[in-house]
Write an enzyme that holds these catalytic residues in place. Structure first.
Site, PDB file in Angstrom:
ATOM      1  N   TYR A  53       6.660 -67.359  19.890  1.00  0.00           N
ATOM      2  CA  TYR A  53       7.044 -66.225  20.738  1.00  0.00           C
ATOM      3  C   TYR A  53       6.399 -66.316  22.122  1.00  0.00           C
ATOM      4  O   TYR A  53       5.210 -66.607  22.244  1.00  0.00           O
ATOM      5  CB  TYR A  53       6.700 -64.889  20.063  1.00  0.00           C
ATOM      6  CG  TYR A  53       7.644 -64.534  18.915  1.00  0.00           C
ATOM      7  CD1 TYR A  53       8.797 -65.275  18.662  1.00  0.00           C
ATOM      8  CD2 TYR A  53       7.389 -63.443  18.079  1.00  0.00           C
ATOM      9  CE1 TYR A  53       9.651 -64.953  17.613  1.00  0.00           C
ATOM     10  CE2 TYR A  53       8.253 -63.116  17.029  1.00  0.00           C
ATOM     11  CZ  TYR A  53       9.378 -63.885  16.797  1.00  0.00           C
ATOM     12  OH  TYR A  53      10.232 -63.559  15.764  1.00  0.00           O
ATOM     13  N   SER A 210      16.244 -57.568  14.954  1.00  0.00           N
ATOM     14  CA  SER A 210      17.281 -57.192  15.937  1.00  0.00           C
ATOM     15  C   SER A 210      18.228 -56.115  15.404  1.00  0.00           C
ATOM     16  O   SER A 210      19.459 -56.263  15.486  1.00  0.00           O
ATOM     17  CB  SER A 210      18.076 -58.406  16.416  1.00  0.00           C
ATOM     18  OG  SER A 210      17.279 -59.226  17.234  1.00  0.00           O
ATOM     19  N   ASN A 219      24.731 -51.990  25.958  1.00  0.00           N
ATOM     20  CA  ASN A 219      25.287 -52.375  27.262  1.00  0.00           C
ATOM     21  C   ASN A 219      26.300 -53.505  27.256  1.00  0.00           C
ATOM     22  O   ASN A 219      26.883 -53.808  28.294  1.00  0.00           O
ATOM     23  CB  ASN A 219      24.128 -52.728  28.222  1.00  0.00           C
ATOM     24  CG  ASN A 219      23.113 -53.627  27.539  1.00  0.00           C
ATOM     25  OD1 ASN A 219      23.507 -54.513  26.787  1.00  0.00           O
ATOM     26  ND2 ASN A 219      21.824 -53.389  27.754  1.00  0.00           N
ATOM     27  N   SER A 264      11.025 -52.866  20.570  1.00  0.00           N
ATOM     28  CA  SER A 264      10.646 -52.262  21.847  1.00  0.00           C
ATOM     29  C   SER A 264       9.125 -52.137  21.971  1.00  0.00           C
ATOM     30  O   SER A 264       8.425 -51.880  20.997  1.00  0.00           O
ATOM     31  CB  SER A 264      11.276 -50.865  21.941  1.00  0.00           C
ATOM     32  OG  SER A 264      10.876 -50.245  23.140  1.00  0.00           O
ATOM     33  N   GLY A 265       8.648 -52.259  23.209  1.00  0.00           N
ATOM     34  CA  GLY A 265       7.232 -52.020  23.488  1.00  0.00           C
ATOM     35  C   GLY A 265       7.021 -50.648  24.113  1.00  0.00           C
ATOM     36  O   GLY A 265       5.948 -50.357  24.625  1.00  0.00           O
TER      37      GLY A 265
HETATM   38  P1  NAP Z   1      15.987 -54.955  18.935  1.00  0.00           P
HETATM   39  O1  NAP Z   1      15.442 -53.625  18.641  1.00  0.00           O
HETATM   40  O2  NAP Z   1      17.341 -55.295  18.450  1.00  0.00           O
HETATM   41  O3  NAP Z   1      16.011 -55.203  20.520  1.00  0.00           O
HETATM   42  C1  NAP Z   1      14.966 -54.822  21.346  1.00  0.00           C
HETATM   43  C2  NAP Z   1      15.492 -54.778  22.761  1.00  0.00           C
HETATM   44  O4  NAP Z   1      16.389 -53.671  22.858  1.00  0.00           O
HETATM   45  C3  NAP Z   1      14.386 -54.580  23.780  1.00  0.00           C
HETATM   46  O5  NAP Z   1      14.672 -55.360  24.911  1.00  0.00           O
HETATM   47  C4  NAP Z   1      14.509 -53.090  24.091  1.00  0.00           C
HETATM   48  O6  NAP Z   1      14.090 -52.780  25.402  1.00  0.00           O
HETATM   49  C5  NAP Z   1      15.988 -52.865  23.942  1.00  0.00           C
HETATM   50  N1  NAP Z   1      16.253 -51.449  23.608  1.00  0.00           N
HETATM   51  C6  NAP Z   1      15.697 -50.716  22.647  1.00  0.00           C
HETATM   52  N2  NAP Z   1      16.176 -49.445  22.654  1.00  0.00           N
HETATM   53  C7  NAP Z   1      17.050 -49.409  23.661  1.00  0.00           C
HETATM   54  C8  NAP Z   1      17.853 -48.381  24.176  1.00  0.00           C
HETATM   55  N3  NAP Z   1      17.856 -47.134  23.641  1.00  0.00           N
HETATM   56  N4  NAP Z   1      18.643 -48.673  25.226  1.00  0.00           N
HETATM   57  C9  NAP Z   1      18.638 -49.913  25.764  1.00  0.00           C
HETATM   58  N5  NAP Z   1      17.886 -50.936  25.314  1.00  0.00           N
HETATM   59  C10 NAP Z   1      17.095 -50.678  24.268  1.00  0.00           C
HETATM   60  O7  NAP Z   1      14.921 -55.974  18.384  1.00  0.00           O
HETATM   61  P2  NAP Z   1      14.540 -57.500  18.800  1.00  0.00           P
HETATM   62  O8  NAP Z   1      13.471 -57.423  19.814  1.00  0.00           O
HETATM   63  O9  NAP Z   1      15.742 -58.321  19.076  1.00  0.00           O
HETATM   64  O10 NAP Z   1      13.932 -57.966  17.411  1.00  0.00           O
HETATM   65  C11 NAP Z   1      12.895 -57.195  16.797  1.00  0.00           C
HETATM   66  C12 NAP Z   1      11.844 -58.116  16.229  1.00  0.00           C
HETATM   67  O11 NAP Z   1      12.420 -58.930  15.221  1.00  0.00           O
HETATM   68  C13 NAP Z   1      11.215 -59.108  17.228  1.00  0.00           C
HETATM   69  O12 NAP Z   1      10.155 -58.530  17.966  1.00  0.00           O
HETATM   70  C14 NAP Z   1      10.707 -60.173  16.289  1.00  0.00           C
HETATM   71  O13 NAP Z   1       9.457 -59.743  15.752  1.00  0.00           O
HETATM   72  C15 NAP Z   1      11.763 -60.186  15.176  1.00  0.00           C
HETATM   73  N6  NAP Z   1      12.771 -61.268  15.335  1.00  0.00           N
HETATM   74  C16 NAP Z   1      12.829 -62.231  14.367  1.00  0.00           C
HETATM   75  C17 NAP Z   1      13.774 -63.244  14.447  1.00  0.00           C
HETATM   76  C18 NAP Z   1      13.819 -64.284  13.382  1.00  0.00           C
HETATM   77  O14 NAP Z   1      14.561 -65.269  13.514  1.00  0.00           O
HETATM   78  N7  NAP Z   1      13.100 -64.121  12.303  1.00  0.00           N
HETATM   79  C19 NAP Z   1      14.678 -63.287  15.525  1.00  0.00           C
HETATM   80  C20 NAP Z   1      14.598 -62.281  16.492  1.00  0.00           C
HETATM   81  C21 NAP Z   1      13.657 -61.273  16.374  1.00  0.00           C
HETATM   82  P3  NAP Z   1      12.681 -52.061  25.680  1.00  0.00           P
HETATM   83  O15 NAP Z   1      11.617 -53.026  25.294  1.00  0.00           O
HETATM   84  O16 NAP Z   1      12.751 -51.791  27.154  1.00  0.00           O
HETATM   85  O17 NAP Z   1      12.643 -50.806  24.874  1.00  0.00           O
END
Ligand code: NAP
Length: 299
Positions: A53, A210, A219, A264-265
């Site tokens: 990461y 995700s 979006n 999200s952070g």
């Molecule tokens: P996600 O929740 O689908 O996406 C997060 C993104 O969405 C961030 O950029 C966030 O922005 C944005 N977001 C959240 N709420 C929003 C809203 N109301 N309006 C607009 N944008 C919004 O999760 P992800 O980060 O893709 O994945 C989550 C976790 O899963 C990762 O941190 C990782 O630990 C894990 N992961 C694992 C794999 C794997 O292959 N095992 C792959 C991908 C991810 P802000 O930060 O600005 O809120």
């Protein structure tokens, strides 16, 4: 917050905090420490990392914040992953990304994660992706040694098919504790290819990545995203819940005991996600999202 019991010795918080995007959050060490304490206060004790990461940066950023208050370590379940190698300063001679579940790479990755995270054990290590060239016996031997040495307490996989899961499990004398997979209204493949049925059959709770499709649900300009947004907006009017919460409720309704990983952070977004545990979508509402995703009624 509900706890999900994975084995007799291990439970995770129902919601897990993901740290994939940590290097984009632009937090100082102290801000990150505050964020960790805030999600702990919400009951989110499980954190998801991977060696790669932030191009090998995120675990070290997290570790530096944790080092400010080392006693927080015992309150956390730290999950990390290995098995992907990215061309980088670390792998200078490598021209393409590739998968590597060899004993040598798993061990080197774990040692580095422990150093970066400022800890002497991982609660759980996952193989990030299935490696076609993986020798299951070799992985089993490596897992057993890491367990024996106290460096990794539990093991699991990520993005594994039922067959890939069963192959590795067949070589181990302890249980793989989870399969971390993608599921959201933009990508429902794991609900259609037997992944969730296999996990439910073995009473293994998946970690879901995700859930918000990386933010694309809010979006993206595609026909599918527009259909999904339209139906979520309708259901939001019926339930007075926010769209992000409805998506988490959609994930939580799966009968395999899913544990959503929050990406999200922003602590307000994390609080909003956690509140989704109280939303109960009807089967009809759930299938309206299914229909919007697929673009047709059930057959
Ligand atoms: P996600 O929740 O689908 O996406 C997060 C993104 O969405 C961030 O950029 C966030 O922005 C944005 N977001 C959240 N709420 C929003 C809203 N109301 N309006 C607009 N944008 C919004 O999760 P992800 O980060 O893709 O994945 C989550 C976790 O899963 C990762 O941190 C990782 O630990 C894990 N992961 C694992 C794999 C794997 O292959 N095992 C792959 C991908 C991810 P802000 O930060 O600005 O809120």
């Amino acid at each position: 917050m509900k706890r999900v019991q994975l084995t007799e010795q291990l439970s995770f918080s129902q919601f897990i905090q993901g740290y994939w995007r940590l290097d984009e959050w632009d937090m100082r060490k102290q801000d990150l420490l505050t964020f960790i304490m805030q999600h702990l206060d919400l009951g989110i004790t499980t954190v998801d990392h991977a060696d790669i990461y932030g191009l090998y940066q995120c675990e070290a950023i997290f570790g530096q914040a944790l080092a400010l208050q080392p006693e927080l370590r015992q309150q956390l379940e730290i999950v990390s992953k290995c098995g992907i190698k990215l061309p980088s300063e670390k792998f200078l001679t490598q021209s393409i990304p590739l998968y590597d579940n060899s004993a040598e790479h798993i061990r080197a990755s774990v040692e580095q994660s422990l150093k970066n995270l400022h800890t002497d054990y991982l609660d759980t290590l996952l193989l990030h992706r299935p490696d076609v060239l993986m020798h299951a016996d070799q992985v089993a031997e490596t897992f057993s040694a890491l367990k024996q040495e106290g460096k990794v307490r539990h093991f699991g996989v990520s993005n594994y098919s039922p067959q890939q899961f069963d192959l590795l499990q067949s070589r181990l004398d302890f249980k793989l504790v989870t399969n971390q997979v993608e599921f959201n209204p933009m990508n429902m493949q794991t609900s259609a290819d037997g992944t969730f049925e296999h996990l439910q059959m073995h009473r293994i709770a998946p970690m879901i990545w995700s859930c918000l499709a990386g933010g694309r649900i809010f979006n993206e300009d595609s026909a599918k995203a527009k259909r999904v947004r339209a139906v979520l907006t309708e259901i939001s009017k019926e339930t007075h819940a926010a769209i992000d919460q409805l998506i988490y409720a959609f994930v939580l309704k799966l009968p395999c005991n899913p544990m959503p990983i929050i990406g999200s952070g922003n602590i307000e977004r994390v609080k909003s996600a956690v509140a989704a545990a109280n939303i109960n979508l009807s089967n009809e509402q759930w299938y309206r999202i299914w229909v919007a995703s697929n673009g047709h009624n059930v057959p």
